[in-house]
Write a protein that holds these residues in place. Structure first.
Motif, PDB file in Angstrom:
ATOM      1  N   VAL A  57      -5.509  -3.826  -3.071  1.00  0.00           N
ATOM      2  CA  VAL A  57      -5.158  -2.470  -3.502  1.00  0.00           C
ATOM      3  C   VAL A  57      -6.408  -1.738  -3.987  1.00  0.00           C
ATOM      4  O   VAL A  57      -6.609  -0.556  -3.686  1.00  0.00           O
TER       5      VAL A  57
ATOM      6  N   MET B   2       0.825  -1.208   0.000  1.00  0.00           N
ATOM      7  CA  MET B   2       0.000   0.000   0.000  1.00  0.00           C
ATOM      8  C   MET B   2       0.858   1.257   0.000  1.00  0.00           C
ATOM      9  O   MET B   2       0.545   2.233  -0.696  1.00  0.00           O
TER      10      MET B   2
ATOM     11  N   VAL C 201       2.167   1.739  -3.591  1.00  0.00           N
ATOM     12  CA  VAL C 201       1.128   2.170  -4.527  1.00  0.00           C
ATOM     13  C   VAL C 201       0.678   3.596  -4.220  1.00  0.00           C
ATOM     14  O   VAL C 201       0.385   4.373  -5.140  1.00  0.00           O
TER      15      VAL C 201
END
Length: 318
Positions: free
Chosen positions: A270, A241, A244
């Motif tokens: 995600v 996480m 991203v």
């Protein structure tokens, strides 16, 4: 640091843990034949060949773990785990919960998986997602010699059953391994390369394809971050996480079949937790929904290549 192969790293981890803890023993298909040094040092009571009977091997390990021993079993090839599913999934994975925590099941199951040797479909099947989906089991699949050693040591010390997958294509790829006591916690991913434009997530041999793709992308002025999961369960969700959140783009690649694979779980998490950060669709790359080929060229074509990973990343960075 000494440079050794993952095969040697596994041997070093076993030696150190068996010296440290007399409860650790290893048995399975050909272990005493492959590991003469362990047999010479620890004797046949702790290093033992078994018949080719995976269910019996795994069942014996479950019983040994319940009595306080810390068995390591070698079932050779991952497809052979099919013969031990009841013992691994219904016994090892569930009995700690069913007993209300009265019993621990500290056992490690070694199994080779993936392409590289052309061993054919009955010896090559990346089935790690089956065990990720099974409650009570932990699953690791390292990509470097150093991680093979440190993760195996951590798995042996864990009080839960651990599936330790050995990517065949990496077994004799040497790398630097720290000397002395060095453990990695299960469930901790490694950021092998930092980047700002796209996140590449993988495990096993496909990690190296991601690193090669990242180099190609750098030549096109695209900055790729490469994450090696190392542990599939526990999964380091926070590392994924965080990456991203920074890059806004994600490519997940693994050699196992794309359908219902680990990459699907990562993509779903995600999408649920970091959708607002995404600047482009998530891309999953995986093997086909087909048995592995014995042909070496076809076997290599099944796995995501650096070129395929690079093309996927470029498509969402356009």
């Amino acid at each position: 640091m000494p440079v050794i192969t993952p095969f040697e790293a596994i041997g070093a981890a076993l030696t150190e843990e068996m010296r440290r803890d007399p409860r650790v023993l290893i048995f399975g298909e050909g272990v005493a034949t492959k590991r003469h040094d362990l047999l010479d040092e620890f004797g046949p009571a702790r290093v033992r060949n078994t018949p080719l009977a995976e269910g019996i091997i795994a069942g014996t390990a479950v019983g040994a773990a319940a009595t306080g021993l810390r068995p390591v079993i070698d079932l050779l090839f991952a497809p052979f785990l099919c013969y031990a599913m009841d013992q691994l999934v219904n016994s090892a994975g569930k009995l700690r919960f069913i007993s209300g925590g009265q019993f621990a099941f500290p056992m490690v199951t070694l199994a080779m998986t993936g392409g590289g040797w052309g061993v054919g479909a009955q010896h090559n099947h990346n089935n790690e997602a089956w065990f990720v989906h099974s409650p009570g089991l932990k699953v690791v699949m390292p990509s470097s010699a150093a991680d093979f050693k440190s993760l195996l040591k951590a798995a042996i010390r864990d009080n839960n059953p651990v599936l330790f997958f050995i990517d065949l294509g990496l077994l004799y790829q040497a790398g630097e391994v720290p000397e002395g006591e060095h453990l990695l916690p299960l469930g901790k991913a490694s950021v092998l390369r930092t980047g700002s434009d796209v996140t590449l997530v993988s495990y096993g041999k496909t990690v190296h394809a991601c690193l090669a793709a990242a180099q190609q992308l750098a030549e096109a002025a695209i900055s790729a971050e490469v994450i090696d999961l190392r542990s599939l369960k526990p999964l380091d969700e926070e590392a994924i996480m965080a990456s991203v959140h920074k890059t806004g783009r994600l490519v997940v690649a693994h050699e196992a079949a794309k359908m219902a694979g680990v990459g699907a779980e990562i993509a779903a998490q995600v999408a649920e937790r970091a959708f607002a950060d995404l600047r482009a669709p998530i891309i999953r790359l995986g093997g086909p929904d087909a048995p592995a080929a014995a042909s070496h060229p076809l076997e290599q074509a099944y796995a995501p290549s650096a070129e395929a990973i690079c093309a996927a990343a470029r498509s969402i960075c356009a």
